[in-house]
Enzyme design. Structure first.
Site, PDB file in Angstrom:
ATOM      1  N   HIS A  73       0.862  -1.108   0.221  1.00 52.93           N
ATOM      2  CA  HIS A  73       0.078   0.012   0.216  1.00 52.93           C
ATOM      3  C   HIS A  73       0.985   1.209  -0.105  1.00 52.93           C
ATOM      4  CE1 HIS A  73      -4.014  -1.697   1.674  1.00 52.93           C
ATOM      5  NE2 HIS A  73      -3.619  -2.481   0.701  1.00 52.93           N
ATOM      6  N   TYR A 202      -9.567   5.642   7.370  1.00 57.98           N
ATOM      7  CA  TYR A 202      -9.434   6.054   8.624  1.00 57.98           C
ATOM      8  C   TYR A 202     -10.561   7.099   8.738  1.00 57.98           C
ATOM      9  CZ  TYR A 202      -5.064   3.703   9.927  1.00 57.98           C
ATOM     10  OH  TYR A 202      -3.838   2.820  10.143  1.00 57.98           O
ATOM     11  N   PRO A 294      -3.548   1.195  18.471  1.00 55.85           N
ATOM     12  CA  PRO A 294      -3.408   0.569  17.348  1.00 55.85           C
ATOM     13  C   PRO A 294      -3.377   1.561  16.249  1.00 55.85           C
ATOM     14  CG  PRO A 294      -5.420  -0.123  18.442  1.00 55.85           C
ATOM     15  CD  PRO A 294      -4.808   0.700  19.338  1.00 55.85           C
ATOM     16  N   LYS A 298       1.662   0.836  14.936  1.00 61.84           N
ATOM     17  CA  LYS A 298       3.025   0.683  15.556  1.00 61.84           C
ATOM     18  C   LYS A 298       3.226  -0.503  16.232  1.00 61.84           C
ATOM     19  CE  LYS A 298       4.190   4.193  12.918  1.00 61.84           C
ATOM     20  NZ  LYS A 298       4.557   3.857  11.622  1.00 61.84           N
ATOM     21  N   TYR A 386       3.716   7.229   9.523  1.00 57.50           N
ATOM     22  CA  TYR A 386       3.016   6.096   9.293  1.00 57.50           C
ATOM     23  C   TYR A 386       3.922   4.957   8.443  1.00 57.50           C
ATOM     24  CZ  TYR A 386      -1.176   3.266   8.497  1.00 57.50           C
ATOM     25  OH  TYR A 386      -2.078   2.202   8.447  1.00 57.50           O
TER      26      TYR A 386
END
Length: 396
Positions: A73, A202, A294, A298, A386
């Protein structure tokens, strides 16, 4: 009595990965796990791998299936005020990506490799206790099949999670713990349905946070922010799907394929860090030393970083008779851990509803999100955190 160079407590991803890396370097190790192998594989966990974790799987010689089946991704979508905005992580970080590959699959790969090599893993090891780790001759005792056993070793690696025996065995005067518990949890559903979108979504909505994730092209993972007082039994599959739809944008709602859940659970969210991570010849790694919410994906990746630093330090010790690596282990890990904790806390605070903040809190979140997605600098901040900061980030 058994003897080994490194006794590893815990056969989760961090313990198995450490064992595999040490074996590749010719360092003898034994892994003790209190549960069965089937139980370990049955735990549903994270599935977003940073490049550091991917590279370590390759270094351990177990990356073939990951590369074959993992989903690369290059971005994520942020949904707020009813609209989605893509963060182009690949473009903003000079070509970096993440990979979707379930922790269960990663664990299975490591288990299979260890079994193929004939390396010793003791499952259902009960009453595990660590002794004399402040001396030159640490010991581990345990019971297996009703028989008492003892292992003499050079080092002990505590990879036994948040509730494990290793951190609990450290004198309280020698340890400092930092913790933040969030006032909500994640209700997660795993289903054999195609993902709603090719990348993760998200969601910040007035009804609360949601996350649309996946494990493969045919298996999806969805989450809803729920009060800690909620019980899994109170949520039918239909109720979950109905609530998820209310938090999605019209296009995602139209694309959503629903189906029976094959796993459903509520996970609390917390930030937790232990300092230090080394106590004589005992080292903490992974969830034994730190927990992150979460939201930032990480947890598994921080565990992999711990393992990279620890395996390198132990290899240096045996090959070069140098203690520089093990002396620096805690400091190096904690610097990276706190950066990841900061990002996870910030991203959690940005995306979730905090009822005590009221309507103004929602408006301020939306304003910050609006800035972040329309500012290249803001989007890059999300992207580079990220995908994972470089291991040498910030070194002088």
């Amino acid at each position: 009595m058994k003897k080994t160079q490194v006794a590893i407590i815990g056969a989760g991803p961090s313990g198995l990965l450490l064992g595999q890396l040490l074996h590749k370097a010719g360092i003898d190790n034994i892994i003790l796990e209190r549960h069965t192998g089937e139980y370990v594989l049955g735990r549903i966990r994270a599935g977003i791998l940073e490049q550091v974790c991917i590279d370590l799987m390759d270094e351990a010689g177990v990356g073939e299936r990951m590369h074959r089946e993992g989903l690369v991704h290059g971005g994520i979508d942020l949904l707020f005020q009813g609209e989605r905005h893509r963060i182009d992580m690949n473009g903003l970080t000079g070509g970096k990506n993440v990979m979707v590959y379930g922790q269960t699959e990663l664990t299975r790969d490591l288990m299979d490799a260890r079994k193929a090599e004939g390396l010793e893993t003791v499952y259902e090891a009960l009453d595990v206790a660590v002794h004399d780790f402040d001396s030159q001759r640490p010991r581990v005792t345990y019971t297996h099949n009703g028989q008492a056993h003892e292992i003499q070793c050079d080092f002990i690696a505590g990879c036994d999670g948040f509730h494990g025996v290793c951190r609990a065995s450290v004198p309280r005067s020698a340890i400092q713990e930092f913790e933040k518990v969030y006032p909500f949890g994640w209700l997660g559903v795993l289903s054999d349905t195609p993902p709603v979108h090719e990348e993760l979504i998200y969601v910040n909505s007035p009804r609360g946070f949601a996350l649309c994730s996946m494990r493969s092209h045919t298996r999806s993972r969805y989450y809803l922010q729920v009060p800690l007082t909620d019980k899994v039994e109170e949520w039918s599959d239909q109720a979950f799907w109905d609530e998820l739809k209310l938090r999605l944008d019209p296009q995602a709602r139209k694309n959503l394929v629903t189906g029976p859940s094959i796993e459903k659970s509520i996970a609390p969210l917390r930030s937790f860090v232990t300092e230090p991570l080394r106590f004589g010849r005992l080292f903490l790694a992974g969830d034994a030393g730190h927990i992150v919410p979460p939201t930032g994906a990480k947890g598994l990746n921080l565990a992999a970083t711990d393992v990279k630093y620890l395996s390198g330090a132990l290899i240096e010790y045996y090959r070069e008779k140098s203690e520089a690596g093990i002396d620096a282990y805690s400091e190096k890990c904690l610097r990276r851990i706190w950066r990841a904790e900061r990002f996870s806390w910030w991203f959690t605070s940005l995306m979730h509803r905090f009822p005590e903040q009221g309507e103004i809190g929602q408006k301020l979140q939306e304003a910050e999100l609006d800035y972040l997605v329309h500012s290249e600098a803001g989007s890059r901040t999300i992207a580079e955190n990220y995908v994972g900061l470089p291991l040498d980030f910030g070194r002088d």
